[in-house]
Design a protein around this motif. Sequence first.
Motif, PDB file in Angstrom:
ATOM      1  N   ALA A 114       1.420 -11.588  14.344  1.00 18.70           N
ATOM      2  CA  ALA A 114       0.787 -10.679  13.536  1.00 18.70           C
ATOM      3  C   ALA A 114       1.893  -9.610  13.275  1.00 18.70           C
ATOM      4  N   LEU A 115       1.861  -8.963  12.028  1.00 14.23           N
ATOM      5  CA  LEU A 115       2.704  -7.793  11.520  1.00 14.23           C
ATOM      6  C   LEU A 115       1.708  -6.683  11.223  1.00 14.23           C
ATOM      7  N   ARG A 116       1.974  -5.392  11.801  1.00  8.99           N
ATOM      8  CA  ARG A 116       0.965  -4.290  11.852  1.00  8.99           C
ATOM      9  C   ARG A 116       1.629  -3.008  11.414  1.00  8.99           C
ATOM     10  N   GLY A 117       1.257  -2.421  10.699  1.00 12.42           N
ATOM     11  CA  GLY A 117       1.708  -1.131   9.965  1.00 12.42           C
ATOM     12  C   GLY A 117       1.117  -0.422   8.999  1.00 12.42           C
ATOM     13  N   SER A 118       1.856   0.479   8.280  1.00 15.02           N
ATOM     14  CA  SER A 118       1.461   1.304   7.268  1.00 15.02           C
ATOM     15  C   SER A 118       2.343   1.312   6.061  1.00 15.02           C
ATOM     16  N   TRP A 119       1.806   1.766   5.023  1.00 18.72           N
ATOM     17  CA  TRP A 119       2.451   1.683   3.579  1.00 18.72           C
ATOM     18  C   TRP A 119       2.213   3.006   2.772  1.00 18.72           C
ATOM     19  N   VAL A 120       2.810   3.328   2.017  1.00 19.01           N
ATOM     20  CA  VAL A 120       2.722   4.313   0.760  1.00 19.01           C
ATOM     21  C   VAL A 120       3.121   3.599  -0.383  1.00 19.01           C
ATOM     22  N   ALA A 121       2.652   4.527  -1.530  1.00 17.03           N
ATOM     23  CA  ALA A 121       2.881   3.801  -2.883  1.00 17.03           C
ATOM     24  C   ALA A 121       2.914   5.041  -3.793  1.00 17.03           C
ATOM     25  N   ARG A 122       3.752   4.787  -4.639  1.00 20.64           N
ATOM     26  CA  ARG A 122       3.723   5.990  -5.912  1.00 20.64           C
ATOM     27  C   ARG A 122       2.213   6.052  -6.561  1.00 20.64           C
ATOM     28  N   GLY A 123       1.906   7.100  -6.803  1.00 21.56           N
ATOM     29  CA  GLY A 123       0.418   7.183  -7.300  1.00 21.56           C
ATOM     30  C   GLY A 123      -0.666   7.313  -6.276  1.00 21.56           C
ATOM     31  N   GLN A 124      -0.206   6.964  -5.099  1.00 25.85           N
ATOM     32  CA  GLN A 124      -1.441   6.872  -4.037  1.00 25.85           C
ATOM     33  C   GLN A 124      -0.869   7.704  -2.707  1.00 25.85           C
ATOM     34  N   LEU A 125      -0.158   8.928  -2.927  1.00 21.42           N
ATOM     35  CA  LEU A 125       0.240   9.713  -1.926  1.00 21.42           C
ATOM     36  C   LEU A 125      -0.856  10.812  -1.429  1.00 21.42           C
ATOM     37  N   GLN A 126      -1.155  10.257  -0.135  1.00 21.84           N
ATOM     38  CA  GLN A 126      -2.551  10.954   0.371  1.00 21.84           C
ATOM     39  C   GLN A 126      -1.985  11.696   1.613  1.00 21.84           C
ATOM     40  N   ASP A 127      -2.628  12.041   2.503  1.00 20.72           N
ATOM     41  CA  ASP A 127      -2.224  12.890   3.606  1.00 20.72           C
ATOM     42  C   ASP A 127      -1.978  11.825   4.885  1.00 20.72           C
ATOM     43  N   ALA A 128      -2.703  10.503   4.798  1.00 19.96           N
ATOM     44  CA  ALA A 128      -2.369   9.662   5.380  1.00 19.96           C
ATOM     45  C   ALA A 128      -2.031   8.225   4.701  1.00 19.96           C
ATOM     46  N   PRO A 129      -1.205   7.372   5.353  1.00 21.77           N
ATOM     47  CA  PRO A 129      -0.806   6.279   4.430  1.00 21.77           C
ATOM     48  C   PRO A 129      -1.831   5.084   4.848  1.00 21.77           C
ATOM     49  N   GLY A 130      -1.746   4.048   3.943  1.00 21.23           N
ATOM     50  CA  GLY A 130      -2.546   3.118   4.009  1.00 21.23           C
ATOM     51  C   GLY A 130      -2.226   1.918   5.385  1.00 21.23           C
ATOM     52  N   GLY A 131      -3.219   1.361   5.815  1.00 23.07           N
ATOM     53  CA  GLY A 131      -2.576   0.482   6.894  1.00 23.07           C
ATOM     54  C   GLY A 131      -3.054  -0.853   6.615  1.00 23.07           C
ATOM     55  N   GLU A 132      -2.205  -1.866   7.579  1.00 24.52           N
ATOM     56  CA  GLU A 132      -2.238  -3.105   6.984  1.00 24.52           C
ATOM     57  C   GLU A 132      -1.895  -3.757   8.170  1.00 24.52           C
ATOM     58  N   VAL A 133      -2.607  -5.184   8.474  1.00 27.24           N
ATOM     59  CA  VAL A 133      -2.325  -6.239   9.387  1.00 27.24           C
ATOM     60  C   VAL A 133      -2.259  -7.319   8.593  1.00 27.24           C
ATOM     61  N   TRP A 134      -1.135  -8.041   9.053  1.00 26.28           N
ATOM     62  CA  TRP A 134      -0.855  -9.477   8.346  1.00 26.28           C
ATOM     63  C   TRP A 134      -0.703 -10.568   9.466  1.00 26.28           C
ATOM     64  N   THR A 135      -1.678 -11.322   9.425  1.00 25.70           N
ATOM     65  CA  THR A 135      -1.907 -12.525  10.363  1.00 25.70           C
ATOM     66  C   THR A 135      -1.344 -13.812  10.079  1.00 25.70           C
ATOM     67  N   ARG A 136      -0.492 -14.300  10.672  1.00 28.40           N
ATOM     68  CA  ARG A 136       0.249 -15.611  10.081  1.00 28.40           C
ATOM     69  C   ARG A 136      -0.962 -16.816  10.166  1.00 28.40           C
ATOM     70  N   ARG A 137      -0.993 -17.449   9.109  1.00 23.79           N
ATOM     71  CA  ARG A 137      -1.997 -18.648   8.914  1.00 23.79           C
ATOM     72  C   ARG A 137      -1.429 -19.861   9.495  1.00 23.79           C
TER      73      ARG A 137
END
Length: 137
Positions: A114-137
């Motif tokens: 698995a890959l676990r972390g966070s992200w930010v994108a232009r136009g979605q700059l908040q106080d906290a980043p988004g979060g993601e989990v990528w699970t290998r299929r």
Amino acid sequence: MTTKRTTLAALAALALAAALLWAPGPARAQAPGPDLSGAYAITGTDPGGAAPYHGSAVLTRQGAAYLFEAEIDGVRYAGLGLHDPQAGVLALSFLEGDDAHSLGVTVLHVEGDALRGSWVARGQLQDAPGGEVWTRR
């Protein structure tokens, strides 16, 4: 064609900057580490913990870089990144479609299949980043 090259150059520079930010000490050539290429299921939340989402991604290693394509809730993303096997981090820069204004960065920690972390994108700059989990299929 020039716009696409400029966009790819900007993505490469952003991915390199993100990887160097998390590098432990001076940047140096490293062995490529385990190949993270493959298909992944993605779950995540928007910045600030807002709406949850689901999608899929394919990572492909090309030399020292990783290319990726993803689809999340019907929206396509593409980008490139670098894997630092010593730090256990994969840093990816991405665009939503061909829109250079939707530039973003994802930093994922390698945790087994698995890959676990966070992200930010232009136009979605908040106080906290988004979060993601990528699970290998």
